[in-house]
Design a protein around this motif. Structure first.
Motif, PDB file in Angstrom:
ATOM      1  N   TRP A  64       0.670  -1.156  -0.508  1.00 45.35           N
ATOM      2  CA  TRP A  64      -0.302  -0.294  -0.350  1.00 45.35           C
ATOM      3  C   TRP A  64       0.401   1.190   0.605  1.00 45.35           C
ATOM      4  CZ3 TRP A  64      -3.521  -3.406   4.075  1.00 45.35           C
ATOM      5  CH2 TRP A  64      -4.066  -4.111   3.102  1.00 45.35           C
ATOM      6  N   THR A  65       2.277   1.066   0.390  1.00 41.16           N
ATOM      7  CA  THR A  65       2.872   2.437  -0.165  1.00 41.16           C
ATOM      8  C   THR A  65       3.062   2.426  -1.535  1.00 41.16           C
ATOM      9  OG1 THR A  65       4.390   1.819   1.987  1.00 41.16           O
ATOM     10  CG2 THR A  65       5.614   3.138   0.161  1.00 41.16           C
ATOM     11  N   ARG A  66       2.886   1.310  -2.232  1.00 40.17           N
ATOM     12  CA  ARG A  66       3.616   1.905  -3.277  1.00 40.17           C
ATOM     13  C   ARG A  66       1.760   1.923  -4.409  1.00 40.17           C
ATOM     14  NH1 ARG A  66       5.695  -3.472  -3.457  1.00 40.17           N
ATOM     15  NH2 ARG A  66       3.765  -4.207  -4.323  1.00 40.17           N
ATOM     16  N   GLU A  67       1.126   1.083  -3.772  1.00 37.63           N
ATOM     17  CA  GLU A  67      -0.323   1.405  -4.185  1.00 37.63           C
ATOM     18  C   GLU A  67      -0.994   2.625  -4.223  1.00 37.63           C
ATOM     19  OE1 GLU A  67      -1.422  -2.895  -4.718  1.00 37.63           O
ATOM     20  OE2 GLU A  67       0.042  -4.029  -5.674  1.00 37.63           O
ATOM     21  N   LEU A  68      -1.426   3.361  -5.097  1.00 32.28           N
ATOM     22  CA  LEU A  68      -1.827   4.030  -4.778  1.00 32.28           C
ATOM     23  C   LEU A  68      -3.208   4.302  -4.814  1.00 32.28           C
ATOM     24  CD1 LEU A  68       1.023   6.327  -4.919  1.00 32.28           C
ATOM     25  CD2 LEU A  68       0.518   5.200  -2.399  1.00 32.28           C
ATOM     26  N   ASP A  69      -4.290   5.122  -3.947  1.00 32.26           N
ATOM     27  CA  ASP A  69      -5.902   5.192  -4.150  1.00 32.26           C
ATOM     28  C   ASP A  69      -6.808   3.824  -4.732  1.00 32.26           C
ATOM     29  OD1 ASP A  69      -6.128   7.984  -3.500  1.00 32.26           O
ATOM     30  OD2 ASP A  69      -4.502   8.024  -5.064  1.00 32.26           O
ATOM     31  N   TYR A  70      -6.041   2.949  -3.187  1.00 31.80           N
ATOM     32  CA  TYR A  70      -6.232   1.123  -3.897  1.00 31.80           C
ATOM     33  C   TYR A  70      -7.657   0.958  -3.846  1.00 31.80           C
ATOM     34  CZ  TYR A  70      -6.132  -3.357  -2.074  1.00 31.80           C
ATOM     35  OH  TYR A  70      -6.429  -5.307  -2.072  1.00 31.80           O
ATOM     36  N   TYR A  92      -5.231   0.909  -8.660  1.00 31.46           N
ATOM     37  CA  TYR A  92      -4.573   1.934  -7.972  1.00 31.46           C
ATOM     38  C   TYR A  92      -4.033   2.621  -8.861  1.00 31.46           C
ATOM     39  CZ  TYR A  92      -0.551  -1.364  -8.902  1.00 31.46           C
ATOM     40  OH  TYR A  92       0.198  -2.201  -9.331  1.00 31.46           O
ATOM     41  N   HIS A  93      -2.453   3.230  -8.926  1.00 31.04           N
ATOM     42  CA  HIS A  93      -1.658   4.116  -9.077  1.00 31.04           C
ATOM     43  C   HIS A  93      -0.963   4.200  -8.476  1.00 31.04           C
ATOM     44  CE1 HIS A  93      -1.645   7.779  -6.734  1.00 31.04           C
ATOM     45  NE2 HIS A  93      -2.807   8.115  -6.875  1.00 31.04           N
ATOM     46  N   ASP A  94       0.330   3.704  -9.588  1.00 27.62           N
ATOM     47  CA  ASP A  94       1.608   4.311  -8.776  1.00 27.62           C
ATOM     48  C   ASP A  94       1.760   5.478  -8.451  1.00 27.62           C
ATOM     49  OD1 ASP A  94       2.768   5.068 -11.413  1.00 27.62           O
ATOM     50  OD2 ASP A  94       3.287   3.401 -11.486  1.00 27.62           O
ATOM     51  N   GLY A  97       1.969   8.964 -10.705  1.00 28.48           N
ATOM     52  CA  GLY A  97       0.281   8.728 -11.783  1.00 28.48           C
ATOM     53  C   GLY A  97      -0.765   7.446 -12.507  1.00 28.48           C
ATOM     54  N   GLN A  98       0.521   6.627 -13.022  1.00 29.14           N
ATOM     55  CA  GLN A  98       0.204   5.318 -13.665  1.00 29.14           C
ATOM     56  C   GLN A  98      -1.560   4.521 -13.557  1.00 29.14           C
ATOM     57  OE1 GLN A  98      -0.026   4.569 -17.242  1.00 29.14           O
ATOM     58  NE2 GLN A  98      -1.646   3.671 -16.617  1.00 29.14           N
ATOM     59  N   HIS A 126      -2.795  -5.041 -15.598  1.00 31.40           N
ATOM     60  CA  HIS A 126      -1.916  -4.443 -16.815  1.00 31.40           C
ATOM     61  C   HIS A 126      -2.133  -2.508 -16.631  1.00 31.40           C
ATOM     62  CE1 HIS A 126      -6.219  -4.116 -18.667  1.00 31.40           C
ATOM     63  NE2 HIS A 126      -6.226  -4.913 -17.641  1.00 31.40           N
ATOM     64  N   PRO A 127      -1.914  -1.807 -17.203  1.00 29.62           N
ATOM     65  CA  PRO A 127      -1.946  -0.053 -16.662  1.00 29.62           C
ATOM     66  C   PRO A 127      -3.168  -0.034 -17.323  1.00 29.62           C
ATOM     67  CG  PRO A 127      -0.178  -0.655 -18.292  1.00 29.62           C
ATOM     68  CD  PRO A 127      -0.564  -2.008 -18.177  1.00 29.62           C
ATOM     69  N   ILE A 128      -3.624   0.643 -16.962  1.00 31.27           N
ATOM     70  CA  ILE A 128      -5.128   1.379 -17.898  1.00 31.27           C
ATOM     71  C   ILE A 128      -5.345   2.894 -17.644  1.00 31.27           C
ATOM     72  CG2 ILE A 128      -6.479  -0.291 -16.803  1.00 31.27           C
ATOM     73  CD1 ILE A 128      -7.958   1.348 -14.898  1.00 31.27           C
ATOM     74  N   LYS A 129      -5.646   3.435 -18.960  1.00 31.03           N
ATOM     75  CA  LYS A 129      -6.363   4.910 -18.888  1.00 31.03           C
ATOM     76  C   LYS A 129      -7.057   5.020 -17.477  1.00 31.03           C
ATOM     77  CE  LYS A 129      -4.861   4.533 -23.547  1.00 31.03           C
ATOM     78  NZ  LYS A 129      -6.190   4.919 -25.145  1.00 31.03           N
TER      79      LYS A 129
END
Length: 154
Positions: A64-70, A92-94, A97-98, A126-129
């Motif tokens: 949860w330090t890496r995975e923000l707004d989880y 989540y985003h990193d 902001g990804q 996977h990354p999402i917009k």
């Protein structure tokens, strides 16, 4: 200490156990979450193997330090006796902001007192917009009227 619902599980009690776990994880409080597991609980989380509450807390703190707004949704896949199979997705985003969406399955095994004694998780992401996000509730517990994974087509 017991943590109801207790095994053997029915569809109703397995679903309640899953929602309680989802609520705990959405709190993003490693100490609180770790209390749902036996002191010697064994985890496989992706390719990481941990044992016991202290290692679980450490893994979740890193996560949860890496995975923000989880934000996470879990859903029943199957159950029998003291075991529950769960499918889940989270977003989540990193720190750049990804945004990402992760999908996975968990196999859970419980002790008689309702604490989880084994968790095996397989997870892909996977990354999402930002406009592809589906989980928009305020941080914390998912609202009861929010769509399920099945409702969202996930």
């Amino acid at each position: 200490m017991t943590r109801p619902p207790l095994p053997p599980f029915t569809r109703e009690t397995a679903s309640a156990k899953i929602r309680a776990a989802e609520d705990g994880w959405n709190s993003r409080d490693p100490q609180k979450v770790a209390l749902a597991y036996t002191p010697d609980c064994q985890w496989r989380n992706r390719a990481e193997f941990v044992t016991g509450r202290q290692e679980i807390e450490q893994l979740l703190t890193r996560k949860w330090t890496r995975e923000l707004d989880y934000r996470l949704i879990k859903e029943l896949w199957a159950y029998e006796g003291d075991r529950i199979a769960v499918r889940f997705a989270y977003e989540y985003h990193d720190d750049s902001g990804q945004w990402f969406r992760a999908y996975g399955n968990e196999n859970w095994e419980f002790a008689e007192d309702g604490l989880m004694k084994r968790r095996i998780a397989s997870i892909n992401e996977h990354p999402i917009k930002p406009e592809e996000r589906k989980f928009h509730w305020p941080l914390g517990r998912r609202p009861d009227d929010h769509a399920s994974l099945s409702d969202l087509g996930l």
